[in-house]
Design a protein around this motif. Structure first.
Motif: not given
Length: 109
Positions: A45-60
């Motif tokens: 679950g924490a992984y999902g939050f960390v990934a959301a902080f990437q500077p690039d705005p594109h999920f894909g």
């Protein structure tokens, strides 16, 4: 500076996702119990939050690039945690995947 932040987030995400999956694996396959499984679920679950902080705005883009980090990180995790011995093809594949990460995330747009 953004590239360093991005790389650090990828490393942290890899530790959380691979570590979480490994904990679940240990809890289920090696019968280490619910505490291991629970810790794995929390890490995943924490992984999902960390990934959301990437500077690039594109999920894909972020998740596609993370796939390459996951490939290399999983091989490293297996070496450290389980004594896995990758062969040259594993290493070559990991390098190709990381080159892909660099192209996807850090090419000029």
């Amino acid at each position: 500076m953004m590239v360093l932040k991005s790389v650090a987030l990828f490393v942290l995400a890899a530790l959380l996702e691979i570590g979480g999956a490994w904990l679940v694996w240990q809890g289920v396959r090696e019968q280490r119990g619910l505490a291991w499984i629970g810790a794995g679920v929390i890490a995943l679950g924490a992984y999902g939050f960390v990934a959301a902080f990437q500077p690039d705005p594109h999920f894909g883009r972020v998740l596609a690039a993370y796939g390459g980090v996951f490939i290399a990180g999983s091989l490293l995790w297996g070496m450290v945690a389980d004594g896995f011995r990758p062969d040259r093809w594993d290493f070559i594949g990991a390098v190709v995947a990381l080159v892909g990460v660099g192209i996807i995330m850090y090419s000029p747009r």
